[in-house]
Design a protein around this motif. Structure first.
Motif, PDB file in Angstrom:
ATOM      1  N   CYS A 258       0.828  -1.202   0.101  1.00  0.00           N
ATOM      2  CA  CYS A 258       0.037   0.040   0.191  1.00  0.00           C
ATOM      3  C   CYS A 258       0.831   1.324   0.150  1.00  0.00           C
ATOM      4  O   CYS A 258       1.446   1.688   1.042  1.00  0.00           O
TER       5      CYS A 258
ATOM      6  N   LYS B 254      -5.057 -10.645   7.068  1.00  0.00           N
ATOM      7  CA  LYS B 254      -5.997 -10.382   5.869  1.00  0.00           C
ATOM      8  C   LYS B 254      -7.598 -10.775   6.417  1.00  0.00           C
ATOM      9  O   LYS B 254      -8.603  -9.813   6.271  1.00  0.00           O
TER      10      LYS B 254
ATOM     11  N   ASN C 224     -10.695  -7.989   6.973  1.00  0.00           N
ATOM     12  CA  ASN C 224     -11.807  -7.790   6.093  1.00  0.00           C
ATOM     13  C   ASN C 224     -12.849  -8.373   6.937  1.00  0.00           C
ATOM     14  O   ASN C 224     -13.962  -7.781   6.609  1.00  0.00           O
ATOM     15  N   LYS C 225     -12.887  -9.569   7.560  1.00  0.00           N
ATOM     16  CA  LYS C 225     -13.965 -10.000   8.286  1.00  0.00           C
ATOM     17  C   LYS C 225     -14.526  -9.212   9.528  1.00  0.00           C
ATOM     18  O   LYS C 225     -15.633  -9.279   9.970  1.00  0.00           O
TER      19      LYS C 225
ATOM     20  N   ASN D 245     -13.853  -5.082   8.941  1.00  0.00           N
ATOM     21  CA  ASN D 245     -14.439  -4.659   7.843  1.00  0.00           C
ATOM     22  C   ASN D 245     -14.033  -3.463   7.195  1.00  0.00           C
ATOM     23  O   ASN D 245     -14.571  -2.339   6.621  1.00  0.00           O
ATOM     24  N   LEU D 246     -12.481  -3.458   6.919  1.00  0.00           N
ATOM     25  CA  LEU D 246     -11.971  -2.276   6.536  1.00  0.00           C
ATOM     26  C   LEU D 246     -12.133  -2.280   5.135  1.00  0.00           C
ATOM     27  O   LEU D 246     -11.771  -3.401   4.422  1.00  0.00           O
ATOM     28  N   GLN D 247     -12.202  -1.594   4.331  1.00  0.00           N
ATOM     29  CA  GLN D 247     -12.211  -1.207   2.711  1.00  0.00           C
ATOM     30  C   GLN D 247     -11.162  -0.161   2.418  1.00  0.00           C
ATOM     31  O   GLN D 247     -10.817  -0.123   1.112  1.00  0.00           O
ATOM     32  N   ILE D 248     -10.821   0.673   3.247  1.00  0.00           N
ATOM     33  CA  ILE D 248      -9.833   1.716   2.580  1.00  0.00           C
ATOM     34  C   ILE D 248      -8.398   1.744   3.551  1.00  0.00           C
ATOM     35  O   ILE D 248      -8.365   1.677   4.785  1.00  0.00           O
ATOM     36  N   TYR D 249      -7.427   1.783   2.730  1.00  0.00           N
ATOM     37  CA  TYR D 249      -5.985   1.778   3.527  1.00  0.00           C
ATOM     38  C   TYR D 249      -5.355   3.162   3.029  1.00  0.00           C
ATOM     39  O   TYR D 249      -5.343   3.626   1.825  1.00  0.00           O
TER      40      TYR D 249
ATOM     41  N   THR E 283      -5.850   2.893   7.184  1.00  0.00           N
ATOM     42  CA  THR E 283      -6.778   3.148   8.406  1.00  0.00           C
ATOM     43  C   THR E 283      -6.259   3.076   9.685  1.00  0.00           C
ATOM     44  O   THR E 283      -5.486   2.165   9.963  1.00  0.00           O
TER      45      THR E 283
ATOM     46  N   ASN F 199      -8.356   7.630   8.070  1.00  0.00           N
ATOM     47  CA  ASN F 199      -7.688   7.419   7.137  1.00  0.00           C
ATOM     48  C   ASN F 199      -6.413   8.033   6.747  1.00  0.00           C
ATOM     49  O   ASN F 199      -5.642   7.922   5.670  1.00  0.00           O
TER      50      ASN F 199
END
Length: 100
Positions: A3, A57, A61-62, A65-69, A71, A86
């Motif tokens: 990232c 990971k 994710n689970k 529940n992060l979608q943006i890096y 964070t 962010n």
């Protein structure tokens, strides 16, 4: 590790860690998607003063529940989330206001 925005924040985050390294009420922790061996290789060449936990990971994710890096999540000693951001500067500003 992959990232670019995350890695770009390392100098700012390292400076913040250095400024607060003697405090026992802050833990600087990073969750990584990468394996331990990949991270070890990367961190040999790149200075990052957070403790880094590999292979996160599924948790990221689970559970989070992060979608943006990147964070940044600030959690207090009672395990309550105080801030989600962010941007390192926003997180740092929040922490500095909290401690004044």
């Amino acid at each position: 590790m992959n990232c670019r925005a995350c890695v770009a924040e390392f100098p700012e985050l390292n400076e913040f860690v250095e400024k607060h390294k003697n405090r026992n009420d802050i833990i600087f922790l990073s969750l990584a998607l990468d394996s331990k061996s990949e991270l070890d290789d990367f961190l040999e060449k790149t200075v990052f003063k957070y403790d880094v936990i590999p292979n996160q990971k599924e948790f990221i994710n689970k559970t989070l529940n992060l979608q943006i890096y990147p964070t940044h999540i600030i959690v207090n000693k009672n395990r309550s989330i105080l801030k989600v951001s962010n941007k390192a500067l926003e997180m740092i500003s929040f922490l500095e206001k909290e401690n004044n």
